[in-house]
Write a protein that holds these residues in place. Structure first.
Motif, PDB file in Angstrom:
ATOM      1  N   ILE A  65       0.889  -0.975   0.058  1.00 17.52           N
ATOM      2  CA  ILE A  65       0.089  -0.099   0.285  1.00 17.52           C
ATOM      3  C   ILE A  65       1.460   1.580  -0.171  1.00 17.52           C
ATOM      4  O   ILE A  65       0.535   2.228  -0.205  1.00 17.52           O
ATOM      5  CB  ILE A  65      -1.700   0.067   0.876  1.00 17.52           C
ATOM      6  CG1 ILE A  65      -2.082  -0.842   0.619  1.00 17.52           C
ATOM      7  CG2 ILE A  65      -1.433   1.117   1.695  1.00 17.52           C
ATOM      8  CD1 ILE A  65      -2.764  -1.667   1.875  1.00 17.52           C
ATOM      9  N   ARG A  70      -2.316   4.834  -0.986  1.00 18.06           N
ATOM     10  CA  ARG A  70      -3.363   4.223  -0.595  1.00 18.06           C
ATOM     11  C   ARG A  70      -5.189   4.293  -1.476  1.00 18.06           C
ATOM     12  O   ARG A  70      -5.594   3.189  -1.614  1.00 18.06           O
ATOM     13  CB  ARG A  70      -3.876   4.945   1.037  1.00 18.06           C
ATOM     14  CG  ARG A  70      -3.669   5.951   1.089  1.00 18.06           C
ATOM     15  CD  ARG A  70      -3.955   6.232   2.949  1.00 18.06           C
ATOM     16  NE  ARG A  70      -5.587   6.827   3.058  1.00 18.06           N
ATOM     17  CZ  ARG A  70      -5.744   7.524   3.157  1.00 18.06           C
ATOM     18  NH1 ARG A  70      -4.870   8.496   4.018  1.00 18.06           N
ATOM     19  NH2 ARG A  70      -7.085   8.258   3.482  1.00 18.06           N
ATOM     20  N   ASN A  71      -4.648   5.107  -2.322  1.00 19.17           N
ATOM     21  CA  ASN A  71      -6.030   5.219  -2.720  1.00 19.17           C
ATOM     22  C   ASN A  71      -6.410   4.306  -4.258  1.00 19.17           C
ATOM     23  O   ASN A  71      -6.808   4.222  -4.908  1.00 19.17           O
ATOM     24  CB  ASN A  71      -6.340   6.507  -3.160  1.00 19.17           C
ATOM     25  CG  ASN A  71      -7.077   7.496  -2.120  1.00 19.17           C
ATOM     26  OD1 ASN A  71      -7.543   6.958  -0.639  1.00 19.17           O
ATOM     27  ND2 ASN A  71      -5.689   8.770  -1.659  1.00 19.17           N
ATOM     28  N   ASN A  72      -4.785   3.586  -4.639  1.00 22.23           N
ATOM     29  CA  ASN A  72      -4.985   3.122  -6.046  1.00 22.23           C
ATOM     30  C   ASN A  72      -4.891   1.775  -5.528  1.00 22.23           C
ATOM     31  O   ASN A  72      -4.528   0.632  -6.303  1.00 22.23           O
ATOM     32  CB  ASN A  72      -3.510   3.220  -6.142  1.00 22.23           C
ATOM     33  CG  ASN A  72      -3.320   5.153  -6.342  1.00 22.23           C
ATOM     34  OD1 ASN A  72      -4.821   5.430  -6.803  1.00 22.23           O
ATOM     35  ND2 ASN A  72      -2.104   5.506  -6.504  1.00 22.23           N
ATOM     36  N   VAL A  73      -5.211   1.013  -4.211  1.00 19.21           N
ATOM     37  CA  VAL A  73      -5.412  -0.318  -4.027  1.00 19.21           C
ATOM     38  C   VAL A  73      -6.209  -0.944  -3.872  1.00 19.21           C
ATOM     39  O   VAL A  73      -7.163   0.019  -3.344  1.00 19.21           O
ATOM     40  CB  VAL A  73      -4.580  -0.546  -2.318  1.00 19.21           C
ATOM     41  CG1 VAL A  73      -4.605  -1.792  -2.164  1.00 19.21           C
ATOM     42  CG2 VAL A  73      -3.154   0.024  -2.667  1.00 19.21           C
ATOM     43  N   THR A  74      -6.169  -2.184  -4.503  1.00 24.19           N
ATOM     44  CA  THR A  74      -8.281  -2.494  -4.298  1.00 24.19           C
ATOM     45  C   THR A  74      -7.866  -4.098  -3.809  1.00 24.19           C
ATOM     46  O   THR A  74      -7.035  -4.196  -3.600  1.00 24.19           O
ATOM     47  CB  THR A  74      -8.489  -2.796  -6.295  1.00 24.19           C
ATOM     48  OG1 THR A  74      -7.788  -3.972  -6.208  1.00 24.19           O
ATOM     49  CG2 THR A  74      -8.345  -2.008  -7.073  1.00 24.19           C
TER      50      THR A  74
END
Lengths: 111, 175
Positions: A65, A70-74
């Motif tokens: 992450i 953190r905003n690009n992780v699914t």
């Protein structure tokens, strides 16, 4: 809900007619209904926390992450990240213990 | 008719794999949630802190600072000057990171003092001494803490679980 007039008939009864539930499915149902599956999950969870496996996996996730942002992780990314490493790093003692319990459940359920 | 041994082991392995997959998904979802909600020691904060700490160290090491506006060099009676940012480096006893002394207080504030993030951290590390620290605070919004705080409140006026007398107006239901 409006159905279109030309809608083909619902294939009902497919479960009853063609497929018998497989042995696996039967056992799965027995596991769940008896509550054994839940107990096994809790046991496995506890053992994995004790031996630090969960912390290792969390650390892997955190590193990933951090790298990706953190905003690009699914969720999918994380699952695919952990699954191979997770399966490989299970301590043998834990695996044996769980397999033994499952196996004894199977023999007792088959009777 | 008993199942042959190979079938049994194969089935067991299958179910074991099943359980394991569920747990893996649980762990992944937990990490994902923590990352998205930003609970776990906010990564940007951490980077900011590291940056400031390194900056502090750099400004201490650099001797040509005396002319700058934000540095006041005070000369004490022995003729010694003290650098504006303390240059010793310590290991934080809470999280174990190396922090410059001048940045230590703000770091501790984040690491130990500030409400939710620090308390979550403390319960996770489950050290008894630190748990007592965080439970001492009067206003607690987490129901998991009510067990210890409610017994101390009940002992003030009501003998045992009378149930009718509330010490602060909210009844933390104990079955």
């Amino acid at each position: 809900m409006k159905h279109s007039v030309n809608r083909p008939p619902t294939p009902d009864g497919a479960e009853d007619q063609g497929k018998e539930p497989t042995l696996q499915e039967i056992i799965n149902i027995k596991l769940i209904e008896s509550g054994e599956k839940e107990r096994l999950m809790e046991l496995l969870r506890e053992r994995l926390i004790e031996c630090g496996w969960k912390d290792e996996m969390k650390a892997l996730c955190r590193a990933y992450i951090k790298k990706k942002g953190r905003n690009n992780v699914t969720m999918d990314d994380l699952v695919h990240l952990i699954t191979p490493k997770g399966r490989a790093s299970i301590p043998d003692s834990i695996k044996t213990e769980l397999l033994q319990r499952i196996s004894s459940f199977l023999t007792s359920a088959a009777l | 008719m008993s199942a042959p041994n190979e079938d049994n082991t194969q089935l067991s392995s299958h179910f074991f794999g099943d359980l394991l997959d569920s747990i893996i998904v649980d762990v992944a979802s937990e990490c994902h949630r923590i990352a998205k909600v930003g609970l776990d020691r906010n990564l940007e904060e951490e980077e900011e802190e590291l940056r400031l700490s390194a900056q502090a160290r750099a400004s201490v090491a650099d001797p040509s600072n005396s002319g700058e506006a934000n540095n006041k060099y005070v000369v004490d009676i022995f003729g010694q000057t003290h650098p504006p940012v303390a240059n010793e480096i310590f290991k934080c006893m809470n999280c174990g990171r190396s922090i410059a002394a001048g940045r230590f207080a703000p770091h501790l504030e984040k690491c130990m003092g500030k409400g939710r993030k620090a308390r979550l951290k403390v319960t996770r590390s489950s050290t008894a001494a630190q748990n007592q620290y965080s439970r001492g605070s009067p206003v607690s919004t987490y129901s998991s803490y009510t067990n210890s705080t409610s017994t101390s409140r009940l002992s003030n006026g009501t003998p045992g679980f009378a149930g009718e007398e509330y010490s602060n107006g909210t009844y933390e239901g104990e079955p």
